[in-house]
Design an enzyme around this catalytic site. Sequence first.
Site, PDB file in Angstrom:
ATOM      1  N   ILE A   2       0.866  -1.168   0.000  1.00  0.00           N
ATOM      2  CA  ILE A   2       0.000   0.000   0.000  1.00  0.00           C
ATOM      3  C   ILE A   2       0.907   1.223   0.000  1.00  0.00           C
ATOM      4  O   ILE A   2       2.060   1.155   0.428  1.00  0.00           O
ATOM      5  CB  ILE A   2      -0.998   0.027   1.189  1.00  0.00           C
ATOM      6  N   ASP A   3       0.401   2.327  -0.515  1.00  0.00           N
ATOM      7  CA  ASP A   3       1.229   3.522  -0.679  1.00  0.00           C
ATOM      8  C   ASP A   3       1.723   4.069   0.659  1.00  0.00           C
ATOM      9  O   ASP A   3       1.116   3.829   1.706  1.00  0.00           O
ATOM     10  CB  ASP A   3       0.444   4.612  -1.406  1.00  0.00           C
ATOM     11  N   LYS A   4       2.802   4.828   0.600  1.00  0.00           N
ATOM     12  CA  LYS A   4       3.420   5.431   1.789  1.00  0.00           C
ATOM     13  C   LYS A   4       2.391   6.146   2.669  1.00  0.00           C
ATOM     14  O   LYS A   4       2.359   5.952   3.885  1.00  0.00           O
ATOM     15  CB  LYS A   4       4.515   6.411   1.350  1.00  0.00           C
ATOM     16  N   ARG A  49      -7.023   5.576  -5.938  1.00  0.00           N
ATOM     17  CA  ARG A  49      -6.771   7.002  -6.146  1.00  0.00           C
ATOM     18  C   ARG A  49      -7.050   7.400  -7.595  1.00  0.00           C
ATOM     19  O   ARG A  49      -7.667   8.435  -7.868  1.00  0.00           O
ATOM     20  CB  ARG A  49      -5.332   7.327  -5.754  1.00  0.00           C
TER      21      ARG A  49
END
Length: 303
Positions: free
Chosen positions: A137-139, A237
């Site tokens: 998962i993204d930062k 997103r």
Amino acid sequence: MTSFHHIVTEEQTKTRLDKLLTEINPDRSRSQVQGWIAKEHVTVNGNLEKANYKCLPCDEVKWSIPEVEPLDITAENIPLDIYYEDLDVLVVNKPKGMVVHPSAGHQSETLVNALLHHCDDLSGINGVERPGIVHRIDKDTSGLLIVAKNDQAHNSLAEQLSEKKIKRKYVAIVHGEIPHETGMVDAPIGRDPKDRQKMGVVDNGKPAVTHFRVLKSYPDYTYVECQLETGRTHQIRVHMKYIGYPIVGDPKYGPRKTMDLNGQALHAKVLGFAHPSTNEWMEFDSEEPDYFKETLAYIDKMY
């Protein structure tokens, strides 16, 4: 690189290329094999083919397997919010702001650095930079991740991912009031041709499907649950922006005027999978982090 070759038999006629290579390499997952194909490490009769190529009798399949580098990442004593752990898997709730694995710009303080301090028995399938990491998962996205502690577990979980058997539900706060209770976005995702640092909906992208359900509506915002059917980079997103409801706080895909949350209001809330050894269904639900609750409370007060 170690190179191999195989001549397709009559019995293997019409078998997908990625399935054939997974059968020939039982210690490798379908997603790994698809990675070899995507990186052009596989040829059929000297030609590059896609993963869904249907093999023909006497086809000569050649492939090269990248060498796994010895692990050389510093273990760091960083606290972890562990929801579950046994000999095969570990489920961790990643905080917003933490990078999952080391890269050129983030050599330390990543989830992998913390995991290596916590346990030294992570799977080596993804090599030096991503031991044990099955999905990312993204930062600046918080929430649940599953980590494989051995190669058998990694193969099982990666296969479940490729077959869309892992349940992944996210919650997000988006700009705009979504006028219907549920919906689905089915739009291919690939690199944005105008900005290589971004992903976008593009004609030649990889198939991507996101299901969503409205949890609460406001005149200018919506609290929404998104369930992934596929797991493309930045999928939620990109998809929410594509249908006109970008995620609040998103510096890459959000509008110019958005809340300053140090990243997108997106949380990986639910994670479900079949245990690699027992096949028992396991499901975990994580509470939204404080920043997320505070943002919702702020929006509540506005209306």
